[in-house]
Design an enzyme around this catalytic site. Structure first.
Site, mmCIF file in Angstrom:
data_model
loop_
_atom_site.group_PDB
_atom_site.id
_atom_site.type_symbol
_atom_site.label_atom_id
_atom_site.label_comp_id
_atom_site.label_asym_id
_atom_site.label_seq_id
_atom_site.Cartn_x
_atom_site.Cartn_y
_atom_site.Cartn_z
ATOM 1 N N CYS A 125 0.875 -1.173 0.000
ATOM 2 C CA CYS A 125 0.000 0.000 0.000
ATOM 3 C C CYS A 125 0.912 1.222 0.000
ATOM 4 O O CYS A 125 1.745 1.369 0.906
ATOM 5 C CB CYS A 125 -0.865 -0.057 1.268
ATOM 6 N N CYS A 132 -2.381 15.344 2.412
ATOM 7 C CA CYS A 132 -3.529 15.216 1.512
ATOM 8 C C CYS A 132 -4.381 16.461 1.664
ATOM 9 O O CYS A 132 -4.540 16.978 2.774
ATOM 10 C CB CYS A 132 -4.348 13.977 1.865
ATOM 11 N N CYS A 136 -10.879 14.756 4.605
ATOM 12 C CA CYS A 136 -11.914 13.865 5.147
ATOM 13 C C CYS A 136 -11.720 13.808 6.667
ATOM 14 O O CYS A 136 -10.616 13.512 7.147
ATOM 15 C CB CYS A 136 -11.804 12.478 4.532
ATOM 16 N N CYS A 139 -10.000 10.767 8.636
ATOM 17 C CA CYS A 139 -8.719 10.263 8.148
ATOM 18 C C CYS A 139 -7.574 11.085 8.739
ATOM 19 O O CYS A 139 -7.596 12.320 8.694
ATOM 20 C CB CYS A 139 -8.697 10.347 6.623
ATOM 21 N N GLY A 187 -2.465 10.540 0.730
ATOM 22 C CA GLY A 187 -2.678 11.348 -0.459
ATOM 23 C C GLY A 187 -3.825 10.911 -1.330
ATOM 24 O O GLY A 187 -4.365 9.817 -1.195
ATOM 25 N N GLU A 188 -4.213 11.810 -2.230
ATOM 26 C CA GLU A 188 -5.273 11.540 -3.195
ATOM 27 C C GLU A 188 -4.608 11.322 -4.565
ATOM 28 O O GLU A 188 -4.134 12.276 -5.190
ATOM 29 C CB GLU A 188 -6.255 12.723 -3.240
ATOM 30 N N SER A 221 -7.162 4.307 -5.656
ATOM 31 C CA SER A 221 -8.308 4.666 -4.817
ATOM 32 C C SER A 221 -8.505 6.178 -4.825
ATOM 33 O O SER A 221 -7.544 6.935 -4.702
ATOM 34 C CB SER A 221 -8.030 4.187 -3.382
ATOM 35 N N LEU A 245 -16.604 5.954 -1.072
ATOM 36 C CA LEU A 245 -17.946 6.551 -1.054
ATOM 37 C C LEU A 245 -18.328 6.952 0.382
ATOM 38 O O LEU A 245 -18.649 8.103 0.637
ATOM 39 C CB LEU A 245 -18.952 5.559 -1.654
ATOM 40 N N HIS A 246 -18.344 6.010 1.279
ATOM 41 C CA HIS A 246 -18.569 6.223 2.720
ATOM 42 C C HIS A 246 -19.958 6.709 3.116
ATOM 43 O O HIS A 246 -20.291 6.718 4.302
ATOM 44 C CB HIS A 246 -17.501 7.146 3.341
ATOM 45 N N ASN A 320 -10.848 2.841 11.495
ATOM 46 C CA ASN A 320 -9.649 2.803 12.329
ATOM 47 C C ASN A 320 -9.645 4.150 13.048
ATOM 48 O O ASN A 320 -9.308 5.164 12.442
ATOM 49 C CB ASN A 320 -8.444 2.659 11.390
HETATM 50 N N1 SAH Z 1 -7.343 9.501 -1.054
HETATM 51 C C1 SAH Z 1 -7.675 8.181 -1.518
HETATM 52 C C2 SAH Z 1 -6.717 7.085 -1.104
HETATM 53 C C3 SAH Z 1 -6.160 7.067 0.289
HETATM 54 S S1 SAH Z 1 -7.104 6.487 1.631
HETATM 55 C C4 SAH Z 1 -9.075 7.825 -1.084
HETATM 56 O O1 SAH Z 1 -9.629 8.519 -0.246
HETATM 57 O O2 SAH Z 1 -9.632 6.880 -1.622
HETATM 58 C C5 SAH Z 1 -7.517 4.802 1.370
HETATM 59 C C6 SAH Z 1 -8.837 4.416 2.009
HETATM 60 O O3 SAH Z 1 -8.755 4.450 3.453
HETATM 61 C C7 SAH Z 1 -9.967 5.362 1.632
HETATM 62 O O4 SAH Z 1 -11.127 4.628 1.331
HETATM 63 C C8 SAH Z 1 -10.137 6.174 2.905
HETATM 64 O O5 SAH Z 1 -11.407 6.761 2.974
HETATM 65 C C9 SAH Z 1 -9.898 5.116 3.963
HETATM 66 N N2 SAH Z 1 -9.631 5.662 5.305
HETATM 67 C C10 SAH Z 1 -9.008 6.803 5.631
HETATM 68 N N3 SAH Z 1 -8.976 6.974 6.969
HETATM 69 C C11 SAH Z 1 -9.578 5.883 7.493
HETATM 70 C C12 SAH Z 1 -9.843 5.451 8.835
HETATM 71 N N4 SAH Z 1 -9.480 6.197 9.890
HETATM 72 N N5 SAH Z 1 -10.470 4.261 8.992
HETATM 73 C C13 SAH Z 1 -10.829 3.510 7.939
HETATM 74 N N6 SAH Z 1 -10.610 3.864 6.658
HETATM 75 C C14 SAH Z 1 -9.990 5.029 6.435
#
Ligand code: SAH
Length: 377
Positions: A125, A132, A136, A139, A187-188, A221, A245-246, A320
């Site tokens: 990974c 980033c 969000c 995160c 990062g994105e 992702s 999506l979430h 997490n």
């Molecule tokens: N920026 C990209 C890729 C990095 S994060 C994205 O958002 O897709 C990879 C995944 O981990 C994403 O689905 C993100 O939403 C998720 N993620 C980030 N923080 C998290 C957390 N605290 N618990 C569970 N998933 C998390």
């Protein structure tokens, strides 16, 4: 001032002056490396020799390249293989099946990668940016903001470094060869579009041009940057797209994934279905299960309606919890009911394993704990 060549600024980040690292052979395709080697007054075949060491044998230290005359070796290594990543911490858990690396980049930025071993495959990974900009709130990386884009080689080098670790038996109970890469570190990826696409090409080109992974084993992702998703669909790559999506409704997604204020759920799913139909690849819909926030039965039903009959798979991620966050993971019975409803709607659904929890295995938490920036959040 540095005497080393610096990558040109990318149109991905207008107005920014990122401190990009010196150029590395992984920034260039084989023809580019040959041209550079010739400019340095060396025979072009040296490009292939260096590339075979780096991508084929996973040798990163010039001292190990004994088929090159010592003088050329030093000159070539200086110009084509500057050190990009300095390990700050390496941690193992899950009985040696998970290893996490925290790197310092040439400008002091910190990024993370995680190596995960399974009985049949090894996945890394990797990070695409230092920090980033997507903000969000659940995160850890999102809390500190964006420092800069990574260069193509900084992205690729994470995978090559950890492929080397896997090859020397670092992952217990797994094959020695790295097979899968997911862009789910810091990062994105689609906000650093051209470098990420270039990195994917390098990871998938056969050795010695690249690492020789299958495109189908690479997952990019995204939070859902719609124009970039549409552009990616036209690259002729068969990588898996994961969409974070979430939430199935705009009201909640506006909060959990702030970029939703720009591109709504309907638009982002439209772009996802466009990606699926143009590439034939099933889109992976990521959904972090957050207790009493997005885990209600009605949201499972709404998500089921949106995804039923589509080329999609749902990957539920137990949240997490980040230090100081008011949010927690959903209780297991709630998670099970969510899965049941999605499957009842005909949507293929799995729950992601929670690798690396005790080493802050996911989501920028290791870098945050190193800098102390996660305190009090
Ligand atoms: N920026 C990209 C890729 C990095 S994060 C994205 O958002 O897709 C990879 C995944 O981990 C994403 O689905 C993100 O939403 C998720 N993620 C980030 N923080 C998290 C957390 N605290 N618990 C569970 N998933 C998390």
């Amino acid at each position: 001032m540095t005497s080393l060549p610096v990558l040109p600024l990318s149109p991905d980040a207008p107005g920014r002056r990122p401190a990009l690292p010196p150029r590395h052979l992984a920034d260039l395709d084989l023809a580019g490396r040959q041209a550079l080697v010739a400019e340095l007054g060396e025979p072009a075949f040296r490009a292939k020799q260096l590339s075979t060491h780096y991508f084929g044998r996973l040798v990163r230290d010039p001292a190990g390249m004994t088929d090159l005359p010592a003088a050329s070796r030093d000159r070539l290594a200086e110009s084509l293989m500057p050190r990009l990543l300095t390990p700050v911490r390496e941690l193992a858990c899950d009985g040696g099946a998970t290893r996490k690396a925290l790197w310092r980049l040439h400008d002091g930025s910190l990024v993370e990668s995680v190596l995960m071993g399974y009985p049949d495959r090894v996945t890394v990974c990797i990070s695409s940016q230092a920090g980033c900009g997507m903000a969000c709130p659940f995160c850890a990386t999102g809390q500190a903001g964006l420092t800069r884009n990574l260069s193509t080689a900084e992205i690729v080098d994470q995978a090559v470094y950890l492929a080397g670790a896997a090859a020397s038996g670092a992952v217990t109970g797994s094959p020695p060869r790295l097979s899968h890469v997911v862009f789910m570190g810091m990062g994105e990826p689609l906000a650093n579009y051209s470098r990420v696409v270039e990195a994917v090409r390098r990871l998938c080109a056969p050795a010695p041009e690249g690492l020789g992974l299958s495109q189908r084993h690479v997952t990019v992702s995204t939070v859902g940057l719609v124009p970039a998703m549409r552009r990616l669909a036209g690259e002729g790559l068969s990588v898996t797209l994961a969409l974070s999506l979430h939430a199935p409704d705009d009201e909640l997604r506006d909060e959990l994934v702030p970029v939703n204020q720009r591109w709504k759920v309907a638009e982002v799913l439209d772009a996802a279905w466009d990606y699926a139909s143009r590439t034939g690849r099933r889109v992976s819909v990521e959904y972090a299960m957050i207790r009493d926030v997005n885990d209600q039965p009605w949201r499972a039903d709404l998500l089921g309606q949106l995804l039923a009959g589509r080329l999609a798979h749902v990957n539920l991620i137990p949240l997490n919890p980040t230090p100081g966050s008011r949010w927690d993971a959903s209780p297991k019975p709630v998670e099970r009911e969510f899965v049941r409803r999605l499957r009842e709607a005909g949507v293929s659904t799995t729950v992601r394993d929670t690798r690396g929890r005790e080493i802050d295995g996911a989501c920028g938490q290791l870098a945050a704990s190193e800098t102390g920036s996660a305190d009090g959040r």
